[in-house]
Design an enzyme around this catalytic site. Structure first.
Site, PDB file in Angstrom:
ATOM      1  CE1 TYR A 181      -5.204  -1.642   4.437  1.00  8.45           C
ATOM      2  CE2 TYR A 181      -3.832   0.306   4.172  1.00  8.45           C
ATOM      3  CZ  TYR A 181      -4.526  -0.750   3.620  1.00  8.45           C
ATOM      4  OH  TYR A 181      -4.534  -0.938   2.257  1.00  8.45           O
TER       5      TYR A 181
ATOM      6  CB  SER B  75      -0.855  -0.018   1.265  1.00  5.69           C
ATOM      7  OG  SER B  75      -1.495   1.216   1.479  1.00  5.69           O
TER       8      SER B  75
HETATM    9  P1  NAP Z   1     -11.922  -4.828  -1.081  1.00  6.80           P
HETATM   10  O1  NAP Z   1     -12.677  -4.496  -2.316  1.00  6.80           O
HETATM   11  O2  NAP Z   1     -12.505  -4.484   0.246  1.00  6.80           O
HETATM   12  O3  NAP Z   1     -11.526  -6.374  -1.129  1.00  6.80           O
HETATM   13  C1  NAP Z   1     -10.872  -6.991  -0.052  1.00  6.80           C
HETATM   14  C2  NAP Z   1     -10.836  -8.472  -0.292  1.00  6.80           C
HETATM   15  O4  NAP Z   1     -10.254  -9.119   0.853  1.00  6.80           O
HETATM   16  C3  NAP Z   1     -12.240  -9.062  -0.460  1.00  6.80           C
HETATM   17  O5  NAP Z   1     -12.192 -10.103  -1.380  1.00  6.80           O
HETATM   18  C4  NAP Z   1     -12.514  -9.592   0.930  1.00  6.80           C
HETATM   19  O6  NAP Z   1     -13.499 -10.581   0.986  1.00  6.80           O
HETATM   20  C5  NAP Z   1     -11.148 -10.150   1.274  1.00  6.80           C
HETATM   21  N1  NAP Z   1     -11.070 -10.420   2.693  1.00  6.80           N
HETATM   22  C6  NAP Z   1     -11.099  -9.519   3.696  1.00  6.80           C
HETATM   23  N2  NAP Z   1     -11.076 -10.147   4.876  1.00  6.80           N
HETATM   24  C7  NAP Z   1     -11.017 -11.486   4.612  1.00  6.80           C
HETATM   25  C8  NAP Z   1     -10.983 -12.640   5.417  1.00  6.80           C
HETATM   26  N3  NAP Z   1     -11.003 -12.586   6.744  1.00  6.80           N
HETATM   27  N4  NAP Z   1     -10.934 -13.840   4.795  1.00  6.80           N
HETATM   28  C9  NAP Z   1     -10.928 -13.930   3.461  1.00  6.80           C
HETATM   29  N5  NAP Z   1     -10.974 -12.865   2.635  1.00  6.80           N
HETATM   30  C10 NAP Z   1     -11.025 -11.653   3.214  1.00  6.80           C
HETATM   31  O7  NAP Z   1     -10.519  -4.110  -1.071  1.00  6.80           O
HETATM   32  P2  NAP Z   1      -9.423  -3.860  -2.207  1.00  6.80           P
HETATM   33  O8  NAP Z   1      -9.259  -2.399  -2.304  1.00  6.80           O
HETATM   34  O9  NAP Z   1      -9.682  -4.654  -3.414  1.00  6.80           O
HETATM   35  O10 NAP Z   1      -8.161  -4.404  -1.410  1.00  6.80           O
HETATM   36  C11 NAP Z   1      -7.364  -5.480  -1.856  1.00  6.80           C
HETATM   37  C12 NAP Z   1      -5.974  -5.319  -1.305  1.00  6.80           C
HETATM   38  O11 NAP Z   1      -5.399  -4.125  -1.819  1.00  6.80           O
HETATM   39  C13 NAP Z   1      -5.926  -5.171   0.229  1.00  6.80           C
HETATM   40  O12 NAP Z   1      -4.804  -5.841   0.740  1.00  6.80           O
HETATM   41  C14 NAP Z   1      -5.778  -3.671   0.415  1.00  6.80           C
HETATM   42  O13 NAP Z   1      -5.192  -3.335   1.637  1.00  6.80           O
HETATM   43  C15 NAP Z   1      -4.899  -3.337  -0.771  1.00  6.80           C
HETATM   44  N6  NAP Z   1      -4.898  -1.925  -1.169  1.00  6.80           N
HETATM   45  C16 NAP Z   1      -6.028  -1.325  -1.635  1.00  6.80           C
HETATM   46  C17 NAP Z   1      -5.957   0.001  -2.036  1.00  6.80           C
HETATM   47  C18 NAP Z   1      -7.140   0.737  -2.593  1.00  6.80           C
HETATM   48  O14 NAP Z   1      -7.018   1.935  -2.867  1.00  6.80           O
HETATM   49  N7  NAP Z   1      -8.272   0.112  -2.815  1.00  6.80           N
HETATM   50  C19 NAP Z   1      -4.767   0.709  -1.935  1.00  6.80           C
HETATM   51  C20 NAP Z   1      -3.647   0.064  -1.435  1.00  6.80           C
HETATM   52  C21 NAP Z   1      -3.725  -1.261  -1.069  1.00  6.80           C
HETATM   53  P3  NAP Z   1     -15.015 -10.169   1.370  1.00  6.80           P
HETATM   54  O15 NAP Z   1     -15.615  -9.537   0.141  1.00  6.80           O
HETATM   55  O16 NAP Z   1     -15.627 -11.463   1.726  1.00  6.80           O
HETATM   56  O17 NAP Z   1     -14.944  -9.201   2.507  1.00  6.80           O
END
Ligand code: NAP
Length: 255
Positions: free
Chosen positions: A160, A147
């Protein structure tokens, strides 16, 4: 003449955690486009991702697991390997975020985020490493999702930020230990991407405008912006890349 075989994932079986939505879905779709077979791992149904990949003529299956429990996550990866055969790559994408002032931050919000974003990530890598090393000559690729808060402090996101700084450390130590043994371990640091994770930020007009104003590319990223970088890190083209943390952030860190 064009030969893109170094970027192909044909014949490769890749596990992607959190592949039902957001960045994980984008990565899964990019892998399928590159010819790879995707195994989505998570706690929710992945019908939408399965449908998109089926529409591309790709191959997708899913395994249910709550990544808040690292032992269950390890057992699931072992079972996948035992029942369906070897895995060539592991993308540790699943993650959660909890917001709150540091003075009020609860132990539950600390533990839940560390458990999913850092502890399960490390132990899934451990199981993957053990399985790869158990088969002489086998190689593997790990892509961890870091991130901007792997480099910056953020605000009101203590667990986080701690977890994402930890992802960088884990990526580097595993790269050091495993580079000579046939596993590449690298990370992608996404900038601000339009997913559920950032819905609260985008719903706040002031926060959203100030973030957008700071992004040189002038737009939020989409999951597909991360997906093709992951393909590169999973493919032969990145065989000499170890311990790299690659920002895909519209220029945010260059600012
Ligand atoms: P998201 O849309 O909220 O997706 C998160 C994913 O993680 C979902 O598939 C969720 O499943 C899964 N997850 C969460 N808790 C879990 C658990 N206990 N067991 C199994 N699966 C679980 O978020 P995203 O933005 O795509 O994030 C994906 C990654 O990118 C994360 O590591 C996040 O920190 C990183 N990231 C995101 C951004 C951004 O701007 N979006 C920036 C930097 C880094 P459910 O749908 O079942 O909850």
């Amino acid at each position: 003449m064009s030969d893109l075989s170094a970027f192909s994932l044909e014949g490769k079986r890749i596990v992607v955690t959190g592949a039902n939505t957001g960045i994980g879905q984008g990565i899964a779709v990019s892998i399928a486009r590159a010819g790879g077979t995707v195994v989505g791992v998570g706690r929710s149904a992945m019908d939408e991702t399965a449908g998109i990949i089926a529409g591309l003529g790709g191959s997708f299956s899913e395994a249910r697991c709550d990544l808040g429990d690292h032992a269950a996550a390890q057992a699931m990866l072992d079972e996948l390997w035992d029942k369906s055969g070897p895995i060539d790559g592991l993308v540790n994408n699943a993650g959660i975020i909890s917001r709150g002032d540091a003075v009020d931050f609860s132990e539950a919000d600390w533990d839940s985020v560390i458990d999913v974003n850092l502890k399960s990530l490390f132990f899934l890598c451990q199981t993957f490493g053990r399985r790869v090393f158990a088969e002489p000559g086998r190689r593997g690729k790990v892509v961890n999702i870091a991130s901007m808060l792997s480099f910056q402090g953020g605000i009101r996101v203590a667990s986080y930020t701690a977890a994402k700084h930890g992802v960088v450390g884990v990526t580097r130590i595993l790269a050091n230990e495993w580079a000579a043994k046939g596993i590449n371990v690298n990370a992608i640091a996404p900038g601000y991407i339009e997913t559920n994770n950032t819905a609260i930020l985008r719903a706040d007009p002031d926060r959203s405008a100030s973030i957008l104003a700071r992004i040189p590319a002038g737009r939020w990223g989409g999951p597909e912006d991360i997906g093709d970088t992951a393909v590169f890190m999973l493919a032969r083209a990145s065989d000499y890349m170890h311990g790299a943390i690659v920002p895909v952030d519209g220029g945010w860190l260059a600012r």
